[in-house]
Scaffold this motif. Sequence first.
Motif, PDB file in Angstrom:
ATOM      1  N   ALA A 172    -130.525  18.184 -67.335  1.00  0.00           N
ATOM      2  CA  ALA A 172    -130.558  18.374 -65.881  1.00  0.00           C
ATOM      3  C   ALA A 172    -129.843  17.228 -65.171  1.00  0.00           C
ATOM      4  O   ALA A 172    -129.173  17.444 -64.159  1.00  0.00           O
ATOM      5  CB  ALA A 172    -131.999  18.498 -65.400  1.00  0.00           C
ATOM      6  N   ALA A 173    -129.947  16.012 -65.700  1.00  0.00           N
ATOM      7  CA  ALA A 173    -129.244  14.874 -65.108  1.00  0.00           C
ATOM      8  C   ALA A 173    -127.737  15.056 -65.234  1.00  0.00           C
ATOM      9  O   ALA A 173    -126.990  14.770 -64.292  1.00  0.00           O
ATOM     10  CB  ALA A 173    -129.691  13.576 -65.778  1.00  0.00           C
ATOM     11  N   VAL A 174    -127.268  15.549 -66.389  1.00  0.00           N
ATOM     12  CA  VAL A 174    -125.842  15.816 -66.575  1.00  0.00           C
ATOM     13  C   VAL A 174    -125.378  16.871 -65.572  1.00  0.00           C
ATOM     14  O   VAL A 174    -124.364  16.707 -64.890  1.00  0.00           O
ATOM     15  CB  VAL A 174    -125.537  16.272 -68.021  1.00  0.00           C
ATOM     16  CG1 VAL A 174    -124.110  16.794 -68.140  1.00  0.00           C
ATOM     17  CG2 VAL A 174    -125.777  15.137 -69.005  1.00  0.00           C
ATOM     18  N   GLN A 175    -126.119  17.959 -65.478  1.00  0.00           N
ATOM     19  CA  GLN A 175    -125.755  19.038 -64.557  1.00  0.00           C
ATOM     20  C   GLN A 175    -125.695  18.527 -63.112  1.00  0.00           C
ATOM     21  O   GLN A 175    -124.775  18.863 -62.357  1.00  0.00           O
ATOM     22  CB  GLN A 175    -126.755  20.199 -64.655  1.00  0.00           C
ATOM     23  CG  GLN A 175    -126.730  20.921 -65.966  1.00  0.00           C
ATOM     24  CD  GLN A 175    -125.456  21.736 -66.176  1.00  0.00           C
ATOM     25  OE1 GLN A 175    -124.728  22.060 -65.250  1.00  0.00           O
ATOM     26  NE2 GLN A 175    -125.184  22.056 -67.418  1.00  0.00           N
ATOM     27  N   GLU A 176    -126.666  17.736 -62.722  1.00  0.00           N
ATOM     28  CA  GLU A 176    -126.714  17.187 -61.362  1.00  0.00           C
ATOM     29  C   GLU A 176    -125.521  16.264 -61.103  1.00  0.00           C
ATOM     30  O   GLU A 176    -124.908  16.311 -60.040  1.00  0.00           O
ATOM     31  CB  GLU A 176    -128.021  16.429 -61.139  1.00  0.00           C
ATOM     32  CG  GLU A 176    -128.228  15.944 -59.732  1.00  0.00           C
ATOM     33  CD  GLU A 176    -128.438  17.068 -58.732  1.00  0.00           C
ATOM     34  OE1 GLU A 176    -128.148  16.839 -57.544  1.00  0.00           O
ATOM     35  OE2 GLU A 176    -128.883  18.163 -59.115  1.00  0.00           O
ATOM     36  N   GLY A 177    -125.200  15.430 -62.076  1.00  0.00           N
ATOM     37  CA  GLY A 177    -124.064  14.521 -61.928  1.00  0.00           C
ATOM     38  C   GLY A 177    -122.742  15.260 -61.782  1.00  0.00           C
ATOM     39  O   GLY A 177    -121.919  14.922 -60.922  1.00  0.00           O
ATOM     40  N   ILE A 178    -122.532  16.285 -62.603  1.00  0.00           N
ATOM     41  CA  ILE A 178    -121.291  17.071 -62.532  1.00  0.00           C
ATOM     42  C   ILE A 178    -121.226  17.850 -61.223  1.00  0.00           C
ATOM     43  O   ILE A 178    -120.176  17.912 -60.569  1.00  0.00           O
ATOM     44  CB  ILE A 178    -121.170  18.018 -63.743  1.00  0.00           C
ATOM     45  CG1 ILE A 178    -121.056  17.212 -65.041  1.00  0.00           C
ATOM     46  CG2 ILE A 178    -119.999  18.975 -63.582  1.00  0.00           C
ATOM     47  CD1 ILE A 178    -119.854  16.284 -65.108  1.00  0.00           C
TER      48      ILE A 178
END
Length: 69
Positions: A21-27
Amino acid sequence: MSTSVAKVIEISAEHPDSFEAAVQEGIKRAGKTLKNMRSAWVSEQHVHIEKGKVIGYRVTMRVTFVLAD
Protein backbone atom coordinates in the motif's frame (compact mmCIF):
# COMPACT_ATOMS: atom_id res chain seq x y z
CA MET A 1 15.95 5.52 -34.54
CA SER A 2 14.49 7.51 -31.64
CA THR A 3 16.30 8.08 -28.39
CA SER A 4 15.11 9.00 -24.95
CA VAL A 5 16.61 10.32 -21.75
CA ALA A 6 15.39 9.19 -18.36
CA LYS A 7 15.77 10.61 -14.89
CA VAL A 8 15.72 8.78 -11.56
CA ILE A 9 14.42 10.36 -8.36
CA GLU A 10 14.14 8.98 -4.85
CA ILE A 11 10.87 9.20 -2.93
CA SER A 12 9.56 7.89 0.39
CA ALA A 13 5.98 6.90 1.09
CA GLU A 14 4.18 5.59 4.15
CA HIS A 15 0.90 3.77 4.70
CA PRO A 16 -0.65 2.24 7.83
CA ASP A 17 -1.66 -1.05 6.15
CA SER A 18 1.29 -2.60 4.28
CA PHE A 19 4.46 -2.12 2.25
CA GLU A 20 2.48 -2.74 -0.94
CA ALA A 21 0.00 0.00 0.00
CA ALA A 22 2.92 2.36 0.68
CA VAL A 23 4.34 1.63 -2.79
CA GLN A 24 0.94 2.22 -4.41
CA GLU A 25 0.49 5.49 -2.49
CA GLY A 26 3.96 6.72 -3.45
CA ILE A 27 3.46 5.97 -7.16
CA LYS A 28 -0.02 7.52 -7.12
CA ARG A 29 1.28 10.71 -5.54
CA ALA A 30 4.37 10.91 -7.78
CA GLY A 31 2.09 10.53 -10.81
CA LYS A 32 0.43 13.85 -9.96
CA THR A 33 3.60 15.71 -10.95
CA LEU A 34 5.75 13.22 -12.88
CA LYS A 35 4.86 12.13 -16.39
CA ASN A 36 6.16 9.13 -18.33
CA MET A 37 7.03 7.02 -15.27
CA ARG A 38 8.49 3.71 -16.38
CA SER A 39 9.64 1.81 -13.29
CA ALA A 40 10.33 1.94 -9.57
CA TRP A 41 12.82 0.07 -7.44
CA VAL A 42 12.09 -0.32 -3.73
CA SER A 43 15.47 0.18 -2.11
CA GLU A 44 14.43 0.23 1.58
CA GLN A 45 11.56 -0.90 3.77
CA HIS A 46 10.97 0.25 7.35
CA VAL A 47 8.21 -0.15 9.91
CA HIS A 48 7.17 2.35 12.56
CA ILE A 49 6.51 0.83 15.95
CA GLU A 50 4.66 2.30 18.93
CA LYS A 51 4.13 0.42 22.18
CA GLY A 52 5.29 -2.82 20.57
CA LYS A 53 2.87 -2.58 17.65
CA VAL A 54 3.55 -1.81 13.98
CA ILE A 55 1.69 1.39 13.12
CA GLY A 56 3.12 2.22 9.71
CA TYR A 57 5.01 0.85 6.74
CA ARG A 58 7.49 3.06 4.90
CA VAL A 59 9.27 2.43 1.61
CA THR A 60 12.01 4.33 -0.15
CA MET A 61 11.85 4.01 -3.93
CA ARG A 62 13.84 5.11 -6.93
CA VAL A 63 11.38 6.10 -9.65
CA THR A 64 12.48 6.28 -13.30
CA PHE A 65 10.68 8.54 -15.76
CA VAL A 66 11.42 9.57 -19.35
CA LEU A 67 12.02 13.27 -19.92
CA ALA A 68 9.73 15.02 -22.36
CA ASP A 69 11.16 16.40 -25.61
